[in-house]
Design a protein around this motif. Sequence first.
Motif, PDB file in Angstrom:
ATOM      1  N   ARG A  35       0.858  -1.070   0.131  1.00 42.00           N
ATOM      2  CA  ARG A  35       0.077  -0.007   0.050  1.00 42.00           C
ATOM      3  C   ARG A  35       0.899   1.274  -0.037  1.00 42.00           C
ATOM      4  NH1 ARG A  35      -4.643  -1.635   4.449  1.00 42.00           N
ATOM      5  NH2 ARG A  35      -6.029  -2.445   2.928  1.00 42.00           N
ATOM      6  N   CYS A  78      -5.391  -2.119  -3.350  1.00 38.59           N
ATOM      7  CA  CYS A  78      -4.189  -2.437  -3.602  1.00 38.59           C
ATOM      8  C   CYS A  78      -4.249  -3.926  -3.745  1.00 38.59           C
ATOM      9  CB  CYS A  78      -3.241  -2.119  -2.530  1.00 38.59           C
ATOM     10  SG  CYS A  78      -1.294  -2.074  -3.201  1.00 38.59           S
ATOM     11  N   LEU A 105      -1.502  -5.539  -8.661  1.00 45.64           N
ATOM     12  CA  LEU A 105       0.029  -5.442  -8.419  1.00 45.64           C
ATOM     13  C   LEU A 105       0.678  -6.184  -9.420  1.00 45.64           C
ATOM     14  CD1 LEU A 105       0.581  -4.987  -4.537  1.00 45.64           C
ATOM     15  CD2 LEU A 105       0.694  -3.236  -6.407  1.00 45.64           C
ATOM     16  N   TRP A 111       2.788   1.369  -3.741  1.00 42.89           N
ATOM     17  CA  TRP A 111       2.256   1.008  -5.201  1.00 42.89           C
ATOM     18  C   TRP A 111       0.637   1.463  -5.316  1.00 42.89           C
ATOM     19  CZ3 TRP A 111       5.061  -3.553  -3.916  1.00 42.89           C
ATOM     20  CH2 TRP A 111       6.220  -3.432  -4.325  1.00 42.89           C
ATOM     21  N   ARG A 112      -0.084   1.669  -3.865  1.00 41.79           N
ATOM     22  CA  ARG A 112      -1.614   2.097  -3.930  1.00 41.79           C
ATOM     23  C   ARG A 112      -1.695   3.273  -4.863  1.00 41.79           C
ATOM     24  NH1 ARG A 112      -4.464   3.025   1.523  1.00 41.79           N
ATOM     25  NH2 ARG A 112      -3.072   4.701   1.634  1.00 41.79           N
TER      26      ARG A 112
END
Length: 195
Positions: free
Chosen positions: A89, A104, A109, A92-93
């Motif tokens: 999170r 996420c 992902l 890459w959220r």
Amino acid sequence: GGAGTYAFLVGCGWFEGAAFRTRQFFLSNYTAERALLGGVAVDAAAASGVVTYNGKSFDLPLIETRFALQRMATPFAGLPHVDMLHPARRLWRRDDHRGEATGCRLTMLEETLCGHRREGDVPGFEIPSRYFHFVRTGDPGPLEAVLEHNRLDLLALALVTARASRLLGEGAVGVRTAREAVGLGRLYEIGRAHV
């Protein structure tokens, strides 16, 4: 949650040399739970740690409850546990057009970081109903997609964990996006606070 919730499918993955191995334990009937947990315990005994995705609040407590109800010692006591949901999170959220977090999911992902999009994947919300269909009818057909979904989740978790580990090791030179740079800074800040 609670005592009436069974872990009907437990997937384990580990590295063996350069290969990534997976093993799935499936609860074919409720009387086989002790055997399923015994198999999980054997794999856990060989592990030096546990990596999950949302396992801190769901998977591990559920499995540990099942061990307790079977009067079996949990094999996870004392093992270091990393729940990759939380670092993922931070790293890459995504935010939607209003600036609100969009979540996420592991499949997101997998696509974003690895470029892999699942085709024909069973949606997570369908998985319990497919299992209950099997329990009622004995028809294993709909479970094939569930087993594949779980296997792909294990692979995606290994890839996400490897990417996060590499990013933490490389630092700023390994960053691909501004979001990753900010998230990496936050992870370093959290790490300093715990030292």
